[in-house]
Design an enzyme around this catalytic site. Structure first.
Site, PDB file in Angstrom:
ATOM      1  CG  ASP A 441     -39.538 -18.765  54.364  1.00 25.06           C
ATOM      2  OD1 ASP A 441     -39.717 -18.099  53.329  1.00 25.06           O
ATOM      3  OD2 ASP A 441     -40.129 -19.830  54.611  1.00 25.06           O
ATOM      4  CG  ASP A 502     -42.387 -23.446  48.887  1.00 27.78           C
ATOM      5  OD1 ASP A 502     -41.248 -23.704  49.321  1.00 27.78           O
ATOM      6  OD2 ASP A 502     -43.153 -22.639  49.432  1.00 27.78           O
TER       7      ASP A 502
END
Ligand code: DGJ
Length: 675
Positions: A441, A502
């Site tokens: 990430d 997301d």
């Protein structure tokens, strides 16, 4: 590749396209053709058109691909052709062509690279500069390539824009006269606009018409400038770095750009997308043949509040649903109990995992799943042992405030000691534990970086990933930057999938997936089924609908399965089992968009169609017409047993309507012999 020295012409051919480069006045390398395949005789009839890598000076007033300043403040390039090399590929059309050029006066060598891969319609281009002199040269811009499309009366551009949670929103509109810039100055390829674009003459449809497109293999800042000049002509230049950066090229030093890949398709936007999918699956992804496992990811379920027993409980539920790989997301390490601390301390939090990761991993393995872990190696919280030990590793500039985003700073990954450290920590984790998957990430943009940081930073990220993959050949990597903020061909060359967004609201995801798959293949599109109501949008949606949307990519589960009813879990297990049956078709097949809310995948005799309704009551009334079937063929619906004619499926569509309460449909068809 065919070279005609008299015509000063190089002709590249792919299965359905041709690309011709021809030296123009003063040796300038120019495009002569990009479109359908041509013979060498036909290519010879075309004069040199716009430059392949326009610089500044002379009569050039458009956007420069190459901006150079020599020691005496003179700028630009006057071309001189030195020669070319061609390394043949496995068949006569394929291989690597390097056209070697230099400045007429200054000791700058410029090589234009072209590569054609077997079976692919992509032309890969990049540039290498070499300072062959004794004085430094300043590079103000060095694009990978400029792309010219033939003259048309009008042009239209297609690209994707967005934001966090709203990535890959497709936009299509006229190309304005003057210049249009697509860019990221964030040090990652960006949520706001993704580094690809498509151009057509305003007349292409999903299935017909010429479409020219290009995508950049770079995961840092980038810029593409689309120029519609006073004559109405359009083309674009693009490469790494945003405006205003400069690089010093010392004596003997080289600068090589990332690859900028172009694809011409004669058969509309659908044809362009399928060519991209094919090329990426065959020539970009590091392990295309490896099936993407059904993953479970703990983030939405547990965020920062995690424990060993709770992760074990989630793993048990995930295994019951048929998950193949369990990923523990954020908050397993250091003092990470919130966004405020712990990034950089990549060892298990001793309070949460007193015996390390082994008990959890053993539990997961015992349930028949593999194990994966979330990491964010480029970041550090000021409140971390790493920062206390190495404050000098943080990306910062003298006399400037350090920008914190999500309470975190970035490590200066352009430093080789930082990259070495990151590699060593990750390697130790992978060597000491049975870990098959890393979710890598990056939750903040690059700030306070000097000119010399932006490129080596990304190259070192690549190098760490490449080294980990080489030393741990079974490792899978998922690329992520707060969702889909770093999805590009550079990342896809060293990852197996991308965490697309997301935003896991299934309805909004349909649009995100529609944009993502315009260039990137479904096998790389990480897609989780999460809880209802959705944690971001609050929307309620049925389990089947959530699955049907996520099953169109690389399926994962991401909800709090502890709160799922027995009925929901049983449905999940059935749908995961079904997904495993259709996975080879979704991941390896040809994708056909059937409007905005239906997608077909076809591989050999098998076809899978997903249809998604905006809601149970707002029904799409348009028929779902299938594509690319054999009109004379017969296709059996694997669920109902009904046999349909290919011609009927393509001209009248799937038998409708949907059952009253269905928001989505999954149809599996197999071609069967005539009785
Ligand atoms: C952003 C990612 O997109 C999420 O899936 C999750 O991994 C969080 N970061 C964790 O901090």
């Amino acid at each position: 590749m065919i070279h005609d020295p008299q015509a000063r012409l190089w002709l590249l051919s792919t299965p359905s396209s041709g690309y011709a480069v021809r030296l123009g006045p003063g040796d300038a390398p120019c495009n002569a053709h990009w479109g359908p395949r041509l013979t060498i005789e036909q290519a010879r009839a075309l004069p040199p058109d716009r430059e392949e890598l326009p610089s500044e000076g002379g009569g050039r007033f458009g956007p420069a691909s190459l901006q150079i300043r020599y020691g005496d403040a003179v700028r630009g390039v006057e071309w001189r052709h030195l020669g070319h090399e061609h390394t043949a590929g496995p068949d006569p059309d394929t291989g690597h062509l390097a056209i070697r050029m230099a400045d007429r006066h200054y000791p700058l060598e410029i090589t234009l690279h072209y590569r054609v891969r077997p079976g692919s319609d992509a032309i890969e281009r990049w540039t290498r500069l070499r300072n062959a002199g004794a004085e430094p040269i300043t590079v103000l811009r060095c694009d990978s390539a400029a792309w010219t499309v033939p003259a048309r009366e009008d042009y239209r551009m297609t690209h994707v824009v967005g934001d966090w949670g709203r990535e890959f929103q497709l936009r299509r509109g006229p190309v304005p006269e003057a210049e249009t810039t697509l860019t990221s100055r964030r040090g990652h390829s960006g949520h706001q606009v993704n580094p690809w674009l498509m151009l057509d003459a305003g007349d292409a449809t999903e299935d017909h018409g010429d479409v020219w497109s290009a995508a950049l293999a770079w995961s840092g800042s980038w810029r593409m400038t689309l120029d519609r000049d006073q004559d109405g002509r359009a083309g674009w230049t693009g490469g790494f770095g945003h405006e205003g950066l400069t690089w010093r090229l010392g004596p003997g030093e080289e600068l090589e750009t990332p690859v900028f890949t172009g694809v011409y398709a004669p058969d509309g936007f659908g044809g362009a997308s399928r060519r991209w999918h094919d090329h990426i699956r065959r020539h970009v992804l590091p392990a295309p043949e490896r099936p993407r496992p059904v993953i479970y990811n703990s983030w939405e379920a547990t965020e920062f509040d995690i424990s060993e027993t709770q992760q074990m409980e989630l793993a048990e539920r995930a295994a019951r649903a048929g998950v193949e790989l369990f990923v523990m997301d954020d908050a397993w390490f250091g003092g990470r109990t919130s966004e405020h601390a712990g990034l950089g301390d990549w060892w298990p939090n001793p309070g949460r995992f007193p015996n390390g990761l082994t008990p959890l991993i053993d539990h997961v393995r015992g349930l028949g799943m593999r194990f994966g872990l979330w990491v964010e190696p480029e970041s550090v919280n000021p409140d971390s042992d790493l920062h206390r030990a190495h404050p000098e590793w943080v990306l910062s500039q003298p006399n400037r405030a350090r920008t914190e985003v999500r309470h975190q700073l970035l490590l200066d990954f352009s430093r080789s000691d930082v990259a070495e450290w990151a590699h060593a920590r990750l390697d130790e984790l992978l060597t000491g534990n049975d870990i098959s998957f890393l979710k890598w990430d990056m939750n903040r943009p690059v700030t306070e970086a000097g000119d010399d940081v932006w490129i080596p930073y990304i190259r070192n990220v690549y190098a760490v990933m490449d080294r980990l993959r080489a030393d741990h050949p079974d490792l899978l990597i998922e690329g992520c930057a707060a969702g889909g903020g770093r999805a590009d061909l550079g990342m896809l060359a060293r990852t197996d999938q991308i965490w697309t967004s997301d935003n896991t609201d299934a309805l909004q995801r349909v649009a995100i997936q529609h944009g993502y798959t315009h260039v990137y293949p479904a096998c790389t599109m990480g897609a989780w089924v999460t809880d209802s109501p959705n944690r971001i949008t609050g929307r309620l949606s049925p389990v089947r609908y959530r699955f049907h949307v996520a099953m169109a990519g690389a399926l994962g589960l991401g909800g709090d399965l502890r709160s799922w009813s027995e009925d929901d879990l049983a449905q999940a297990a059935d749908l995961v089992a079904l997904y495993k049956r259709i996975r080879p078709v979704v991941h390896g097949g040809d994708l056909y968009r059937l409007g905005d809310c239906a997608v077909q995948y076809t591989r050999g005799p098998e076809t899978v169609v997903f249809v998604w309704q905006p809601s149970a009551l707002r029904r799409a009334t348009a028929p779902v017409l299938l594509k690319a079937l054999d009109p004379d063929g017969l296709y059996r619906d694997e669920d109902t047993g009904a046999v349909h004619h290919g011609a009927v499926l393509m001209s009248h569509g799937l038998p409708r309507p949907l059952p009253f309460d269905a928001m989505s449909e999954l149809v599996r068809l197999t071609r069967v012999p005539r009785p």
